[in-house]
Structure formats: structure tokens, C-alpha cells
Design an enzyme around this catalytic site. Structure first.
Site, mmCIF file in Angstrom:
data_model
loop_
_atom_site.group_PDB
_atom_site.id
_atom_site.type_symbol
_atom_site.label_atom_id
_atom_site.label_comp_id
_atom_site.label_asym_id
_atom_site.label_seq_id
_atom_site.Cartn_x
_atom_site.Cartn_y
_atom_site.Cartn_z
ATOM 1 N N HIS A 119 -26.044 24.878 15.162
ATOM 2 C CA HIS A 119 -27.061 25.020 16.202
ATOM 3 C C HIS A 119 -26.340 25.152 17.540
ATOM 4 O O HIS A 119 -26.550 24.370 18.465
ATOM 5 C CB HIS A 119 -28.033 23.840 16.189
ATOM 6 C CG HIS A 119 -29.356 24.138 16.840
ATOM 7 N ND1 HIS A 119 -30.558 23.839 16.251
ATOM 8 C CD2 HIS A 119 -29.660 24.714 18.024
ATOM 9 C CE1 HIS A 119 -31.561 24.204 17.046
ATOM 10 N NE2 HIS A 119 -31.025 24.736 18.135
ATOM 11 N N GLU A 164 -31.074 30.488 14.663
ATOM 12 C CA GLU A 164 -31.348 31.571 15.611
ATOM 13 C C GLU A 164 -30.112 32.418 15.913
ATOM 14 O O GLU A 164 -29.628 32.465 17.051
ATOM 15 C CB GLU A 164 -31.959 31.012 16.903
ATOM 16 C CG GLU A 164 -33.300 30.327 16.673
ATOM 17 C CD GLU A 164 -33.978 29.871 17.967
ATOM 18 O OE1 GLU A 164 -33.374 30.018 19.046
ATOM 19 O OE2 GLU A 164 -35.108 29.373 17.879
ATOM 20 N N GLU A 362 -39.167 25.441 13.578
ATOM 21 C CA GLU A 362 -39.448 25.028 14.956
ATOM 22 C C GLU A 362 -40.793 25.617 15.388
ATOM 23 O O GLU A 362 -41.080 26.789 15.126
ATOM 24 C CB GLU A 362 -38.375 25.516 15.941
ATOM 25 C CG GLU A 362 -37.026 24.846 15.796
ATOM 26 C CD GLU A 362 -36.023 25.351 16.834
ATOM 27 O OE1 GLU A 362 -36.455 25.838 17.914
ATOM 28 O OE2 GLU A 362 -34.809 25.268 16.553
#
Length: 434
Positions: A119, A164, A362
Site C-alpha cells: 500500500h 491501487e 475500500e
């Protein structure tokens, strides 16, 4: 509202290491790219950093008690790569020991751990060698992933490889608004390719050492809404943007190919970066797809200065050009579009039928709601956001979308990257002074 959710649906909350842990100089942890980026003047609002953050490293048992009180069933957290491998290569057992303590405490509280390997806090030494833009990062990340599964895979079943990768690639290596702050199109394309390849290679390696683990990738996905569907140029832009953020990684892991629209758009530039790679290496069986959804995106008529360009600007083509997102907006300036999460879940079910398990990894909102004189936070706007989005998720499930878990972002107010501590996404208010 919850009648459409299956009985075994998993309800969770999510955080990430650099945003909450603090303790950046404890137990041999190495420097991360976000330590470096935060220390660079002008990169982060108010010159904030993650040196202390929510002090989760020292307070994790208190935080787990909060989760238990909330009725949380699963906790999605990320591991700090430089805490476990300070220079990206040398193993630091004290870092592994922290996550062993965290996982054991979660299990003692009846909360399922849901781990994310990356992350965004890469060891700085790896970035010094090119980071995600260097093909050598793929085997290094795979070794890290394998070590983590060997250590914790007996207690942690669900693993997100990379969170992401679009943000990793394009915000980190093209626009430079996130660490490591590079502004180079070739670097961004290389990072996009290497994150895709790293997910596939790491997944195969993780399963080789523990066949019981379940792996996935967490993508920030959105629906592109164009203002004028009769505008051919605008529709083409929408197609490129959709391929750019929604299809690049999803198509790669399900088909072994990148979207044709982008392959054609980048041409020789992309071919030079990929080289002679067998693209079938990108394809990997997906146990689940993690989706991070915050809002739909809106595209308006491009201006002359927004024309596509391969060698300038923060993106290779205009991003959200002149769109008119509806009111109201969150503190991030994002519209509130709960119908979009339903549409996105159904689109994934339709366009990628091989994905049989969707985890909403999320979903959340930033509002600056503070305690009143009595210490009470009247957080009605946040509650309404979650209620409207969960209603839409339930409708998607009823229509056939295979959504099996939901993780609210975030458990705590925390370090919101380039925004510092100015934006509050937490279910729980944090007084950062104390």
C-alpha cells in the site's frame, strides 16, 4: 437495507501501514518513499508526515478493541515493506514479529485478518534503483510476498498483492503528486506494466508455498460519465480513460492482454517498455477482485489545451476534462454517486465473468466533522454516505453481482497522503495531538 446481503457476507474496515502506524524509526524499519516524499517541502499539505500518524504500532490492541466494539468481522491492513525488509532485500525479523502480534491479537478478538502487501510504502533503497519503473522490482516484490506468506499464511488466508496500482503508476511516476514524485511518461508506463506483472508472478509464488491462500488485486475503479454522448471526441476520451484506469490490470490478469485502445495509443512506446515479454505471464487466476470505489468520474468537452499528448502534462490524455460532477461534494471535492457503485459491480460481473468474488476493499468519505462541546461527533453526512452506498451494493447483489465482502475506509482518521491530516475519512475521530 441488508436484506439483499448473504448471511455469510463479511463486514470489515480498512487501513494502511504508513497512514496509521507511525514508529518509523523503530525496530530497524528502513526509510520508505513516503518518508522521503513527506520530508520534501511542498509535497504534502502542512508539511505533515507519517512519523507518528495514529500511533497504531503502539496502540494496535486499543484499535482492535475499537473494532470489536464496532462488530467488525474482518480487518484489512497493509504491511510496511521497509519494516520487514529495511533495504528491500535484508530481512528484519522484528518487523515480521510486529505483524505476528497484530494477526494473533486480531484472531484472539474474533476478527479475520485481511492483508495487503503493498500500500505504497516501498523501501527507499529500491526506489533509488528505479522502483516500479525498473523490471528488477518484480522478482524482489515476489520474494517479499513469498516471505510474508511463509511467515503468516498459516493464519492469514486473504491477501491483496498491490493496492491501487493505477495510483502507484500514474500519481507516483507521471503527475508526481504521490511518492516517489517522478514525472515521466515512460516511467509511468513501465510502472503500470511491472505492477501488473508483479501481481501475477507474486500470486503464483504465494500459492506455491501455501496452496490455501486466496489472492487478489485492489483496483480503484470508477464509471466515466460523459456530458455529451453525441460528441465523438469526448466518447473516445471516455473509452481511453476507462481502459486506463478500469481495464489495464483487469484485462491483463484475466486475458493476458492490455486494452487494445491503449496498445494502439501508445504504440512503439509501450512495445519498447514491454520488450519480448510473453504476455501470458500477466494472466493469473483471480480468487477475488478488490475494488476501491469513491465516486463516479465526469468528462466534459476537451479544451484545445487538453488534446492528447504523449510527452507532457500530468497524464497522456486529459483527466476528468471539464466534467460537471453533481452536488454535493465531499471534502475531497468528489461527488456523491451511490448509484455508481451498483453500476460498477454489475459492469464487472458482466464484462469479466471469470471474476466470481468481488471484495469492496475500500469505500468511504471525507468530512471534517469534529466533536461538539460534549465530545459528541454528529457525523450524519458520513452515515448517510454509507447507508446510500450499502443500499446500492445490496441492489447489485440482488441483481447477480458476486460481492461477498465490504471494507469501510477507514477505521480511523489518518494520514491522507498528499493531503496530510487535513482530510478525515475515519469511522472513528482521531485527536492527533493526543
Amino acid at each position: 437495507m441488508i436484506e439483499n446481503f448473504p448471511r455469510d457476507f463479511t463486514w470489515g474496515v480498512a487501513t494502511s501501514s504508513y497512514q496509521i502506524e507511525g514508529a518509523t524509526n523503530v525496530d530497524g524499519r528502513g526509510q520508505s518513499i513516503w518518508d522521503t516524499f513527506s520530508a520534501t517541502p511542498g509535497k504534502v499539505a502542512n508539511f505533515d508526515n507519517g512519523d507518528k500518524a495514529c500511533d497504531h504500532f503502539n496502540r494496535f490492541k486499543e484499535d482492535i478493541a475499537i473494532m470489536k466494539d464496532l462488530g467488525v468481522q474482518s480487518y484489512r491492513f497493509s504491511m510496511a515493506w521497509p519494516r520487514m525488509f529495511p533495504d528491500g532485500v535484508r530481512r528484519e525479523q522484528r518487523g515480521f514479529d510486529f505483524y505476528n502480534r497484530l494477526v494473533d491479537s486480531l484472531l484472539d478478538a474474533g476478527i479475520e485478518p485481511f492483508a495487503t502487501l503493498y500500500h505504497w510504502d516501498m523501501p527507499q533503497t529500491l526506489e533509488d534503483d528505479g522502483g516500479w519503473a525498473n523490471p528488477a522490482i518484480v522478482p524482489v516484490f515476489t520474494d517479499y510476498a513469498t516471505a510474508a506468506v511463509k511467515e503468516l499464511g498459516d493464519r492469514v488466508t486473504n491477501w491483496v498483492t498491490i493496492n491501487e496500482p493505477w495510483c502507484v503508476s500514474w500519481l507516483g511516476y507521471m503527475s508526481g503528486v504521490h511518492a516517489p514524485g517522478v514525472k515521466n511518461l515512460d516511467s509511468a508506463l513501465a510502472a503500470a506494466h511491472h505492477t501488473s506483472l508483479a501481481h501475477a508472478e507474486a500470486t503464483r509464488a504465494m500459492r506455491a508455498v501455501n496452496a490455501n491462500v486466496r489472492t487478489g488485486l485492489a483496483l480503484n475503479m470508477t464509471n466515466y460519465i460523459v456530458d455529451d454522448e453525441n460528441n465523438a471526441e469526448l466518447m473516445e476520451l471516455g473509452t481511453l480513460m476507462d481502459a486506463h484506469i478500469n481495464r489495464w490490470w483487469t484485462d491483463a490478469m484475466t486475458t493476458g492482454k492490455y486494452p487494445k485502445e491503449l496498445v494502439d495509443f501508445y504504440g512503439d512506446r509501450l512495445e519498447r517498455i514491454i520488450g519480448s515479454l510473453d504476455l501470458n505471464k500477466l494472466k493469473v487466476e483471480t480468487d477475488f477482485l478488490g475494488v476501491n470505489y469513491y465516486s463516479d468520474s465526469f468528462l466534459g468537452t476537451p479544451r484545445p489545451e487538453d488534446k492528447p499528448a504523449n510527452d507532457g502534462g500530468p497524464f497522456p490524455f486529459p483527466h476528468r476534462a471539464n466534467g460537471t460532477p453533481p452536488l454535493p461534494h465531499t471534502d475531497m471535492g468528489w461527488p456523491i454517486t451511490p448509484e455508481g457503485i451498483k453500476n460498477l459491480m454489475l459492469r464487472i460481473h458482466r464484462d469479466w465473468p471469470s471474476i466470481e468474488d468481488i471484495a469492496i476493499t475500500e469505500n468511504g468519505v471525507a468530512f471534517d466533522d469534529a466533536p461538539d462541546a460534549n465530545g459528541v461527533v454528529h457525523d450524519t453526512r458520513r452515515a448517510e454516505y454509507f447507508q446510500s452506498h450499502l443500499k446500492a451494493v445490496g441492489e447489485a447483489i440482488a441483481a447477480g453481482a458476486p460481492v461477498n465482502s465490504y471494507f469501510a475506509w477507514s477505521l480511523l482518521d489518518n494520514f491522507e497522503w498528499a493531503e496530510g491530516y487535513a482530510k478525515r475519512f475515519g469511522l472513528v475521530f482521531v485527536d492527533f495531538d493526543t
